[in-house]
Motif scaffolding. Structure first.
Motif, PDB file in Angstrom:
ATOM      1  N   THR A 176      -6.365   4.777   3.438  1.00 45.62           N
ATOM      2  CA  THR A 176      -6.452   5.849   4.430  1.00 45.62           C
ATOM      3  C   THR A 176      -7.908   6.310   4.506  1.00 45.62           C
ATOM      4  O   THR A 176      -8.795   5.741   3.857  1.00 45.62           O
ATOM      5  CB  THR A 176      -5.560   7.036   4.043  1.00 45.62           C
ATOM      6  OG1 THR A 176      -6.127   7.700   2.902  1.00 45.62           O
ATOM      7  CG2 THR A 176      -4.156   6.579   3.703  1.00 45.62           C
ATOM      8  N   HIS A 217       0.804  -1.224   0.000  1.00 40.89           N
ATOM      9  CA  HIS A 217       0.000   0.000   0.000  1.00 40.89           C
ATOM     10  C   HIS A 217       0.834   1.270   0.000  1.00 40.89           C
ATOM     11  O   HIS A 217       0.287   2.369   0.070  1.00 40.89           O
ATOM     12  CB  HIS A 217      -0.959  -0.002   1.195  1.00 40.89           C
ATOM     13  CG  HIS A 217      -2.010  -1.057   1.100  1.00 40.89           C
ATOM     14  ND1 HIS A 217      -3.122  -0.947   0.283  1.00 40.89           N
ATOM     15  CD2 HIS A 217      -2.126  -2.270   1.705  1.00 40.89           C
ATOM     16  CE1 HIS A 217      -3.877  -2.023   0.403  1.00 40.89           C
ATOM     17  NE2 HIS A 217      -3.286  -2.854   1.258  1.00 40.89           N
ATOM     18  N   GLN A 238      -1.601   5.152   0.579  1.00 40.42           N
ATOM     19  CA  GLN A 238      -2.555   5.640  -0.414  1.00 40.42           C
ATOM     20  C   GLN A 238      -2.569   4.798  -1.679  1.00 40.42           C
ATOM     21  O   GLN A 238      -3.206   5.145  -2.665  1.00 40.42           O
ATOM     22  CB  GLN A 238      -2.252   7.105  -0.747  1.00 40.42           C
ATOM     23  CG  GLN A 238      -2.538   8.055   0.409  1.00 40.42           C
ATOM     24  CD  GLN A 238      -2.140   9.478   0.132  1.00 40.42           C
ATOM     25  OE1 GLN A 238      -1.845   9.839  -1.007  1.00 40.42           O
ATOM     26  NE2 GLN A 238      -2.128  10.304   1.160  1.00 40.42           N
ATOM     27  N   GLY A 239      -1.881   3.660  -1.637  1.00 43.09           N
ATOM     28  CA  GLY A 239      -1.916   2.749  -2.764  1.00 43.09           C
ATOM     29  C   GLY A 239      -1.194   3.290  -3.979  1.00 43.09           C
ATOM     30  O   GLY A 239      -0.380   4.204  -3.887  1.00 43.09           O
ATOM     31  N   ASN A 259      -6.181   2.682  -1.944  1.00 42.79           N
ATOM     32  CA  ASN A 259      -5.920   3.647  -0.881  1.00 42.79           C
ATOM     33  C   ASN A 259      -6.649   3.135   0.367  1.00 42.79           C
ATOM     34  O   ASN A 259      -7.863   2.915   0.342  1.00 42.79           O
ATOM     35  CB  ASN A 259      -6.475   5.005  -1.327  1.00 42.79           C
ATOM     36  CG  ASN A 259      -6.271   6.104  -0.312  1.00 42.79           C
ATOM     37  OD1 ASN A 259      -6.120   5.855   0.875  1.00 42.79           O
ATOM     38  ND2 ASN A 259      -6.289   7.337  -0.788  1.00 42.79           N
ATOM     39  N   LEU A 288      -7.744  10.513  -5.020  1.00 42.11           N
ATOM     40  CA  LEU A 288      -7.474   9.109  -4.731  1.00 42.11           C
ATOM     41  C   LEU A 288      -6.498   8.541  -5.755  1.00 42.11           C
ATOM     42  O   LEU A 288      -6.656   8.726  -6.948  1.00 42.11           O
ATOM     43  CB  LEU A 288      -8.777   8.300  -4.760  1.00 42.11           C
ATOM     44  CG  LEU A 288      -9.817   8.671  -3.698  1.00 42.11           C
ATOM     45  CD1 LEU A 288     -10.998   7.714  -3.805  1.00 42.11           C
ATOM     46  CD2 LEU A 288      -9.241   8.621  -2.302  1.00 42.11           C
ATOM     47  N   ALA A 316      -5.573  12.364   1.066  1.00 42.78           N
ATOM     48  CA  ALA A 316      -5.034  12.706  -0.249  1.00 42.78           C
ATOM     49  C   ALA A 316      -6.013  13.631  -0.949  1.00 42.78           C
ATOM     50  O   ALA A 316      -7.232  13.504  -0.794  1.00 42.78           O
ATOM     51  CB  ALA A 316      -4.819  11.438  -1.072  1.00 42.78           C
ATOM     52  N   SER A 367      -9.104   8.681   3.065  1.00 45.98           N
ATOM     53  CA  SER A 367      -9.507   9.143   1.737  1.00 45.98           C
ATOM     54  C   SER A 367     -10.092   8.017   0.891  1.00 45.98           C
ATOM     55  O   SER A 367     -10.782   8.270  -0.095  1.00 45.98           O
ATOM     56  CB  SER A 367      -8.306   9.741   0.992  1.00 45.98           C
ATOM     57  OG  SER A 367      -7.747  10.808   1.702  1.00 45.98           O
ATOM     58  N   GLY A 368      -9.791   6.791   1.269  1.00 44.20           N
ATOM     59  CA  GLY A 368     -10.275   5.637   0.520  1.00 44.20           C
ATOM     60  C   GLY A 368     -11.507   5.017   1.146  1.00 44.20           C
ATOM     61  O   GLY A 368     -12.191   5.636   1.971  1.00 44.20           O
TER      62      GLY A 368
END
Length: 303
Positions: free
Chosen positions: A238, A217, A222-223, A236, A300, A297, A240-241
């Motif tokens: 976090t 990751h 965030q991938g 992602n 994404l 982020a 954000s995902g």
């Protein structure tokens, strides 16, 4: 006729040039690999006390599973071939019992620490594939319990090749640093040890538990792009995902069942949820606390 001869002559030159380039490239790869495999690393490591009580051994078994040791060495610790293909190579996760083909009778606690903290063998040379760059970050109390569990297991006979045979693909990946296959190169061998980590629901403990998650990751969690051709994008994880949209119950259920709240079945070969399902409630809650604490982020990287 002269034109055909000229074409043939230039084709001959081209073929010779290609052959020379290939030989030069092979020579560089061979030299690079030999230099790196034969480098000797410092392995001075303070001794730690290895327990022998049943509680420590049971906890060591839990850690052996959640940190992925079982994935390579097996439930009986007798090891297996990680790869055995001509182009890739023949590399084994060794038999780490005292059975035939396993550890020598004089294998010491310091030898265990040399592997887990430095990623090297008794000669101080790097191992291959063994993720010691992750285990080196474990606290001494966790390492002690893992070693205690391994030492408690009964001998199992399984003779595997102890010297890896690297195929051209693995050699090229190592030579050009496409994968971190030589763990000793990615370890701070002067790293001050962590004496103890207490299991608790906290951001700090969650960060500690997700050390090996960063391998896929990324360090910001965030991938990003696929890790290998044909593999899916790395999501992602976090806030954000998708993780940011899941409740605590949904998060824990996903990592224990391999099924997301929207019914998506997670491929266990891409995301090792059979390992995360073994996490305790405290461990899973701590992991979630950490992931949700990370910066969001702006866009994404992967969905």
């Amino acid at each position: 006729m002269k034109t055909i001869k000229k074409i043939g002559k230039w084709m001959g030159y081209a073929l010779v040039s290609i052959l020379l380039i290939c030989l030069a490239l092979y020579g560089y790869i061979y030299w690079n690999i030999e230099q790196r495999l034969n480098k000797v690393y410092p392995t001075a490591t303070p001794a730690i006390t290895i327990p022998s009580d049943s509680a420590s051994i049971a906890r060591g078994e839990h850690l052996f599973v959640v940190h992925g040791c079982k994935d390579c060495h097996g439930t009986d610790l007798k090891g297996r071939y990680i790869t055995d293909e001509t182009l890739i190579g023949k590399v084994a996760a060794q038999n780490i019992t005292k059975g035939k083909g396993g550890l020598p009778v004089d294998y010491t606690d310091q030898d265990w620490l040399r592997v887990l903290k430095h990623g090297v063998n008794r000669e101080g040379k790097t191992l291959i594939i063994m993720p010691a760059n992750e285990t080196t970050k474990l606290a001494d109390n966790d390492l002690a319990d893992i070693i205690a569990y391994c030492k408690s297991r009964p001998p199992k006979d399984n003779e595997l090749d102890k010297n890896p045979e690297l195929g051209p693909v693995l050699k090229a990946l190592i030579a050009f640093d496409k994968l971190e296959l030589l763990p000793a190169e990615h370890i701070d061998h002067q790293l001050n040890p962590i004496a103890e980590k207490k299991a608790e629901v906290s951001v700090e403990y969650g960060a500690y538990l997700t050390t090996n998650c960063a391998a896929c990751h990324r360090t910001n969690f965030q991938g990003g792009p696929p890790l290998a051709p044909g593999a899916p994008e790395v999501p992602n994880i976090t806030s954000s995902g998708r993780v940011g949209k899941w409740s605590e119950t949904e998060f824990m259920q996903t990592l224990r069942t391999g099924t997301t709240p929207d019914g998506h079945k997670i491929d266990s070969t891409q995301m090792p949820w059979p390992r995360t399902r073994e996490f305790s409630d405290v461990e899973l809650k701590a992991v979630r606390e950490f992931l949700l604490s990370l910066p969001k982020a702006e866009t994404l990287v992967a969905k």
